[in-house]
Design a protein around this motif. Structure first.
Motif, PDB file in Angstrom:
ATOM      1  N   ASP A 106      47.737  46.056  41.473  1.00  0.00           N
ATOM      2  CA  ASP A 106      46.810  44.416  42.019  1.00  0.00           C
ATOM      3  C   ASP A 106      46.311  44.139  42.974  1.00  0.00           C
ATOM      4  OD1 ASP A 106      48.637  43.917  39.208  1.00  0.00           O
ATOM      5  OD2 ASP A 106      50.137  44.632  40.545  1.00  0.00           O
TER       6      ASP A 106
ATOM      7  N   ARG B  18      48.189  52.168  38.486  1.00  0.00           N
ATOM      8  CA  ARG B  18      48.025  50.933  37.552  1.00  0.00           C
ATOM      9  C   ARG B  18      47.007  50.000  37.929  1.00  0.00           C
ATOM     10  NH1 ARG B  18      51.912  48.233  38.488  1.00  0.00           N
ATOM     11  NH2 ARG B  18      50.962  46.413  39.898  1.00  0.00           N
TER      12      ARG B  18
ATOM     13  N   ARG C  55      43.346  47.856  36.166  1.00  0.00           N
ATOM     14  CA  ARG C  55      43.132  46.482  35.354  1.00  0.00           C
ATOM     15  C   ARG C  55      41.752  45.922  35.055  1.00  0.00           C
ATOM     16  NH1 ARG C  55      47.558  48.295  34.347  1.00  0.00           N
ATOM     17  NH2 ARG C  55      49.217  47.138  33.610  1.00  0.00           N
TER      18      ARG C  55
ATOM     19  N   THR D 269      42.677  49.204  30.589  1.00  0.00           N
ATOM     20  CA  THR D 269      44.067  48.532  30.904  1.00  0.00           C
ATOM     21  C   THR D 269      44.428  50.330  30.959  1.00  0.00           C
ATOM     22  OG1 THR D 269      44.493  46.563  30.168  1.00  0.00           O
ATOM     23  CG2 THR D 269      46.534  48.220  31.263  1.00  0.00           C
TER      24      THR D 269
END
Length: 224
Positions: A164, A215, A217, A222
């Motif tokens: 993020d 993670r 993105r 993804t």
């Protein structure tokens, strides 16, 4: 007021022929790299990122004349590469670098999201490309340095978020992120450079494409 080109900028053409140059962008993946890795490497820093990492980059490349002024004031011995025409828009037009360490290259006209390698790649072999970010410009300059027998390795060119976060810790880009534009234009620039024989690839700080569980993105991808 524009920036008058320095003479003999062609001194940079193939100056690092056959070498490998690392182009440092600002993605969050940089937080997973030890800056000591670059201690003995040739590097082109996009804007301030190299100095933020605590290293002395071989070169800095920036679209922005005001950034070049700031970097040259903070690091007077740093060689900085800019376009002849500032890419920050009319607001910055009155400002131009004057330091002897700042070198200006002719470029195509800035197109931002309309940029197309097929339409806008400069025909002069001693000009550099400008695209939606300073990274495009830095990539082409690195290729100009190493020539068709060298390699350009992108670092932190994430074009998305990692856990993020879009940028390394402490870096404030001050702009938004047109991921879809970058996702199409950066590979297109890389392919154009590869067509001349220069290798272009990216440095993955993790052991494989699974990113060790982190993670990722982007506008198209993804992971985890």
């Amino acid at each position: 007021m524009g920036l008058t080109p320095r003479p003999r900028r062609t001194v940079f053409r193939n100056a690092y022929a056959g070498k490998t140059i690392y182009v440092l962008a600002s993605g969050a993946s940089l937080d997973h790299l030890d800056p000591r890795f670059f201690a003995d490497k040739f590097t082109v820093s996009v804007n301030f990122i190299g100095h933020e990492l605590g290293i002395r980059p071989t070169f800095v490349a920036s679209h922005y004349h005001l950034d070049a002024i700031a970097i040259s004031e903070q690091h007077p011995e740093q060689t900085i590469i800019v376009p002849e025409h500032d890419q920050g828009g009319p607001r910055l037009a009155p400002h131009a670098p004057t330091a002897e360490t700042v070198w200006a290259f002719p470029t195509n006209d800035q197109q931002y999201e309309r940029f197309s390698v097929a339409e806008h790649w400069p025909t002069d072999p001693d000009s550099l490309v400008v695209g939606p970010t300073s990274l495009h410009f830095a990539m082409h300059f690195a290729a100009y340095l190493v020539g068709p027998t060298g390699f350009v390795v992108l670092v932190g060119a994430d074009c998305g978020t990692l856990d993020d976060r879009a940028n390394r810790d402490g870096h404030d880009p001050g702009v938004g992120f047109p991921w879809d534009v970058w996702a199409s234009s950066l590979p297109a620039v890389a392919d154009r450079i590869r067509s001349t024989g220069t290798g272009v690839m990216s440095l993955n700080p993790f052991v494989n494409f699974a990113l060790e569980g982190h993670r990722y993105r982007s506008s198209t991808t993804t992971i985890n």
